[in-house]
Design a protein around this motif. Sequence first.
Motif, PDB file in Angstrom:
ATOM      1  N   ALA A 102      50.220  39.584  48.209  1.00  0.00           N
ATOM      2  CA  ALA A 102      49.027  40.060  48.903  1.00  0.00           C
ATOM      3  C   ALA A 102      48.434  38.960  49.783  1.00  0.00           C
ATOM      4  O   ALA A 102      47.985  39.210  50.911  1.00  0.00           O
ATOM      5  CB  ALA A 102      47.993  40.546  47.892  1.00  0.00           C
ATOM      6  N   LYS A 103      48.414  37.726  49.267  1.00  0.00           N
ATOM      7  CA  LYS A 103      47.869  36.605  50.039  1.00  0.00           C
ATOM      8  C   LYS A 103      48.603  36.434  51.354  1.00  0.00           C
ATOM      9  O   LYS A 103      47.985  36.359  52.427  1.00  0.00           O
ATOM     10  CB  LYS A 103      47.974  35.328  49.205  1.00  0.00           C
ATOM     11  N   TRP A 104      49.925  36.389  51.327  1.00  0.00           N
ATOM     12  CA  TRP A 104      50.681  36.140  52.554  1.00  0.00           C
ATOM     13  C   TRP A 104      50.776  37.384  53.432  1.00  0.00           C
ATOM     14  O   TRP A 104      50.983  37.278  54.645  1.00  0.00           O
ATOM     15  CB  TRP A 104      52.064  35.609  52.204  1.00  0.00           C
ATOM     16  N   THR A 105      50.593  38.554  52.834  1.00  0.00           N
ATOM     17  CA  THR A 105      50.536  39.767  53.665  1.00  0.00           C
ATOM     18  C   THR A 105      49.298  39.749  54.546  1.00  0.00           C
ATOM     19  O   THR A 105      49.367  40.028  55.753  1.00  0.00           O
ATOM     20  CB  THR A 105      50.531  41.019  52.772  1.00  0.00           C
ATOM     21  N   PHE A 106      48.148  39.403  53.939  1.00  0.00           N
ATOM     22  CA  PHE A 106      46.920  39.315  54.725  1.00  0.00           C
ATOM     23  C   PHE A 106      47.010  38.173  55.744  1.00  0.00           C
ATOM     24  O   PHE A 106      46.516  38.294  56.861  1.00  0.00           O
ATOM     25  CB  PHE A 106      45.712  39.120  53.806  1.00  0.00           C
ATOM     26  N   PHE A 107      47.638  37.063  55.363  1.00  0.00           N
ATOM     27  CA  PHE A 107      47.820  35.952  56.300  1.00  0.00           C
ATOM     28  C   PHE A 107      48.607  36.412  57.526  1.00  0.00           C
ATOM     29  O   PHE A 107      48.224  36.130  58.677  1.00  0.00           O
ATOM     30  CB  PHE A 107      48.538  34.794  55.608  1.00  0.00           C
ATOM     31  N   THR A 108      49.691  37.134  57.296  1.00  0.00           N
ATOM     32  CA  THR A 108      50.523  37.616  58.410  1.00  0.00           C
ATOM     33  C   THR A 108      49.759  38.612  59.274  1.00  0.00           C
ATOM     34  O   THR A 108      49.852  38.589  60.512  1.00  0.00           O
ATOM     35  CB  THR A 108      51.800  38.263  57.853  1.00  0.00           C
ATOM     36  N   LEU A 109      49.007  39.495  58.633  1.00  0.00           N
ATOM     37  CA  LEU A 109      48.232  40.481  59.373  1.00  0.00           C
ATOM     38  C   LEU A 109      47.215  39.807  60.293  1.00  0.00           C
ATOM     39  O   LEU A 109      47.122  40.131  61.487  1.00  0.00           O
ATOM     40  CB  LEU A 109      47.523  41.423  58.407  1.00  0.00           C
TER      41      LEU A 109
ATOM     42  N   ARG B 299      43.517  29.073  50.639  1.00  0.00           N
ATOM     43  CA  ARG B 299      42.831  29.458  49.414  1.00  0.00           C
ATOM     44  C   ARG B 299      43.836  29.949  48.371  1.00  0.00           C
ATOM     45  O   ARG B 299      44.968  30.308  48.714  1.00  0.00           O
ATOM     46  CB  ARG B 299      41.791  30.540  49.687  1.00  0.00           C
ATOM     47  N   PRO B 300      43.454  29.985  47.094  1.00  0.00           N
ATOM     48  CA  PRO B 300      44.373  30.493  46.060  1.00  0.00           C
ATOM     49  C   PRO B 300      44.736  31.958  46.319  1.00  0.00           C
ATOM     50  O   PRO B 300      44.099  32.654  47.123  1.00  0.00           O
ATOM     51  CB  PRO B 300      43.563  30.330  44.774  1.00  0.00           C
ATOM     52  N   ALA B 301      45.744  32.400  45.621  1.00  0.00           N
ATOM     53  CA  ALA B 301      46.192  33.782  45.774  1.00  0.00           C
ATOM     54  C   ALA B 301      45.036  34.746  45.513  1.00  0.00           C
ATOM     55  O   ALA B 301      44.202  34.510  44.634  1.00  0.00           O
ATOM     56  CB  ALA B 301      47.353  34.080  44.836  1.00  0.00           C
ATOM     57  N   ALA B 302      44.998  35.818  46.267  1.00  0.00           N
ATOM     58  CA  ALA B 302      43.885  36.761  46.191  1.00  0.00           C
ATOM     59  C   ALA B 302      43.870  37.515  44.871  1.00  0.00           C
ATOM     60  O   ALA B 302      44.860  37.573  44.144  1.00  0.00           O
ATOM     61  CB  ALA B 302      43.981  37.742  47.362  1.00  0.00           C
ATOM     62  N   TYR B 303      42.670  38.077  44.622  1.00  0.00           N
ATOM     63  CA  TYR B 303      42.463  38.951  43.484  1.00  0.00           C
ATOM     64  C   TYR B 303      42.749  38.245  42.147  1.00  0.00           C
ATOM     65  O   TYR B 303      43.888  38.241  41.652  1.00  0.00           O
ATOM     66  CB  TYR B 303      43.319  40.217  43.590  1.00  0.00           C
ATOM     67  N   PRO B 304      41.738  37.632  41.520  1.00  0.00           N
ATOM     68  CA  PRO B 304      41.933  36.890  40.258  1.00  0.00           C
ATOM     69  C   PRO B 304      42.606  37.727  39.178  1.00  0.00           C
ATOM     70  O   PRO B 304      43.406  37.204  38.386  1.00  0.00           O
ATOM     71  CB  PRO B 304      40.501  36.513  39.864  1.00  0.00           C
ATOM     72  N   ARG B 305      42.301  39.015  39.114  1.00  0.00           N
ATOM     73  CA  ARG B 305      42.902  39.865  38.083  1.00  0.00           C
ATOM     74  C   ARG B 305      44.418  39.912  38.259  1.00  0.00           C
ATOM     75  O   ARG B 305      45.183  39.895  37.287  1.00  0.00           O
ATOM     76  CB  ARG B 305      42.305  41.272  38.145  1.00  0.00           C
ATOM     77  N   TRP B 306      44.847  39.963  39.553  1.00  0.00           N
ATOM     78  CA  TRP B 306      46.282  39.985  39.801  1.00  0.00           C
ATOM     79  C   TRP B 306      46.925  38.646  39.443  1.00  0.00           C
ATOM     80  O   TRP B 306      48.073  38.600  38.998  1.00  0.00           O
ATOM     81  CB  TRP B 306      46.553  40.311  41.272  1.00  0.00           C
ATOM     82  N   ARG B 307      46.212  37.537  39.669  1.00  0.00           N
ATOM     83  CA  ARG B 307      46.788  36.218  39.355  1.00  0.00           C
ATOM     84  C   ARG B 307      47.124  36.119  37.863  1.00  0.00           C
ATOM     85  O   ARG B 307      48.084  35.462  37.463  1.00  0.00           O
ATOM     86  CB  ARG B 307      45.809  35.094  39.736  1.00  0.00           C
ATOM     87  N   ALA B 308      46.291  36.774  37.030  1.00  0.00           N
ATOM     88  CA  ALA B 308      46.530  36.723  35.582  1.00  0.00           C
ATOM     89  C   ALA B 308      47.603  37.706  35.157  1.00  0.00           C
ATOM     90  O   ALA B 308      48.438  37.398  34.289  1.00  0.00           O
ATOM     91  CB  ALA B 308      45.224  36.997  34.829  1.00  0.00           C
ATOM     92  N   GLU B 309      47.568  38.898  35.738  1.00  0.00           N
ATOM     93  CA  GLU B 309      48.467  39.959  35.289  1.00  0.00           C
ATOM     94  C   GLU B 309      49.807  39.948  36.021  1.00  0.00           C
ATOM     95  O   GLU B 309      50.845  40.215  35.433  1.00  0.00           O
ATOM     96  CB  GLU B 309      47.789  41.324  35.478  1.00  0.00           C
TER      97      GLU B 309
ATOM     98  N   PHE C 200      36.857  29.753  60.246  1.00  0.00           N
ATOM     99  CA  PHE C 200      37.472  29.294  58.999  1.00  0.00           C
ATOM    100  C   PHE C 200      36.393  28.834  58.020  1.00  0.00           C
ATOM    101  O   PHE C 200      36.427  29.178  56.825  1.00  0.00           O
ATOM    102  CB  PHE C 200      38.450  28.151  59.274  1.00  0.00           C
ATOM    103  N   LEU C 201      35.419  28.055  58.527  1.00  0.00           N
ATOM    104  CA  LEU C 201      34.336  27.591  57.666  1.00  0.00           C
ATOM    105  C   LEU C 201      33.498  28.758  57.152  1.00  0.00           C
ATOM    106  O   LEU C 201      33.040  28.747  56.000  1.00  0.00           O
ATOM    107  CB  LEU C 201      33.455  26.598  58.428  1.00  0.00           C
ATOM    108  N   VAL C 202      33.285  29.761  58.014  1.00  0.00           N
ATOM    109  CA  VAL C 202      32.519  30.935  57.591  1.00  0.00           C
ATOM    110  C   VAL C 202      33.214  31.646  56.435  1.00  0.00           C
ATOM    111  O   VAL C 202      32.591  31.984  55.421  1.00  0.00           O
ATOM    112  CB  VAL C 202      32.312  31.897  58.775  1.00  0.00           C
ATOM    113  N   PHE C 203      34.528  31.869  56.567  1.00  0.00           N
ATOM    114  CA  PHE C 203      35.262  32.584  55.520  1.00  0.00           C
ATOM    115  C   PHE C 203      35.471  31.706  54.274  1.00  0.00           C
ATOM    116  O   PHE C 203      35.457  32.218  53.152  1.00  0.00           O
ATOM    117  CB  PHE C 203      36.614  33.056  56.048  1.00  0.00           C
ATOM    118  N   ARG C 204      35.651  30.413  54.495  1.00  0.00           N
ATOM    119  CA  ARG C 204      35.950  29.527  53.363  1.00  0.00           C
ATOM    120  C   ARG C 204      34.714  29.263  52.512  1.00  0.00           C
ATOM    121  O   ARG C 204      34.801  29.159  51.279  1.00  0.00           O
ATOM    122  CB  ARG C 204      36.511  28.195  53.894  1.00  0.00           C
TER     123      ARG C 204
END
Length: 282
Positions: free
Chosen positions: A49-56, A31-41, A94-98
């Motif tokens: 944040a995206k890859w931190t959650f992926f690793t966790l 999925r795209p990088a998390a938090y749309p506000r962060w993607r803009a700012e 994966f389908l549930v979360f996606r």
Amino acid sequence: MGSEILVLQNPHLWLVAAGLFSGAAVNRAVRPAAYPRWRAEDPQRAKTAKWTFFTLYLCLAVVAALGAVFVPGAEKILDIGLLYLFLGATVFFFLVFRFKKSIGLLAVILAIALAGTVLAFLQSLNAFTGETEIGQVKVLDVRENRMKLEILPADGQSVIAWLDGSHFAPVVKVVIFDDYVVFLGAKSWYRFEGITSFDMEQTDSGMKFRQQATDFYFPSPTGISARVWDLYERYDSRIPGVRTVQVEMDLKRVRVPRRSRELSLYSLRIQNDGGLQIIEIY
């Protein structure tokens, strides 16, 4: 053994948990990088944040997979079906979360129903295949028509006894419950009285077992009390949920100890749905 321990010793539940975290990790990766506000700012912060959650999530999946191997025991996971269970759980979550907005609620309901069905099945499987070790018998010495045994009850101190004959037989009084009571979690009650012995003797009709004059009986047998046993034995046909009340006395021939393995060890086990088994450990 408590129900919590039984749950932890179930590799299926560990692998479903591993599939859940794996599905969450794959969802984060695609999925795209998390938090749309962060993607803009701050795009870099969103990517981190995206890859931190992926690793966790991936680490949690690995921990759950290791739990499936080491907590129940490696011998319980040698089944290709468990791999399919893990892969199926990964795809499902994966389908549930996606697509959580479209199928998330329905998937959660189905997952809860499936989990309840699986737990009920595992409960029934454990109920009818479980067993309780009531003690062990160790062969210390074997001579002509005599054997020296160390008797180790599950609760209590070990004792050493010399018995005549070539076969030993645990004397166990057992209360066996009906199937529906076993399904609800009941185990056969027992009273481990002691050990008796037999030998093969020639008779006019052939070789037969003859009980010897040497017995050993515990001063304080382990298991249910004598009063409870007498009550169930006297009124077993009137007590609901009881299938039978009987004395188990299975014979086992002692194996002569080898030089490389000085002692032979046997495990005495009562089955949940009745019966006594004598298992040679070594």
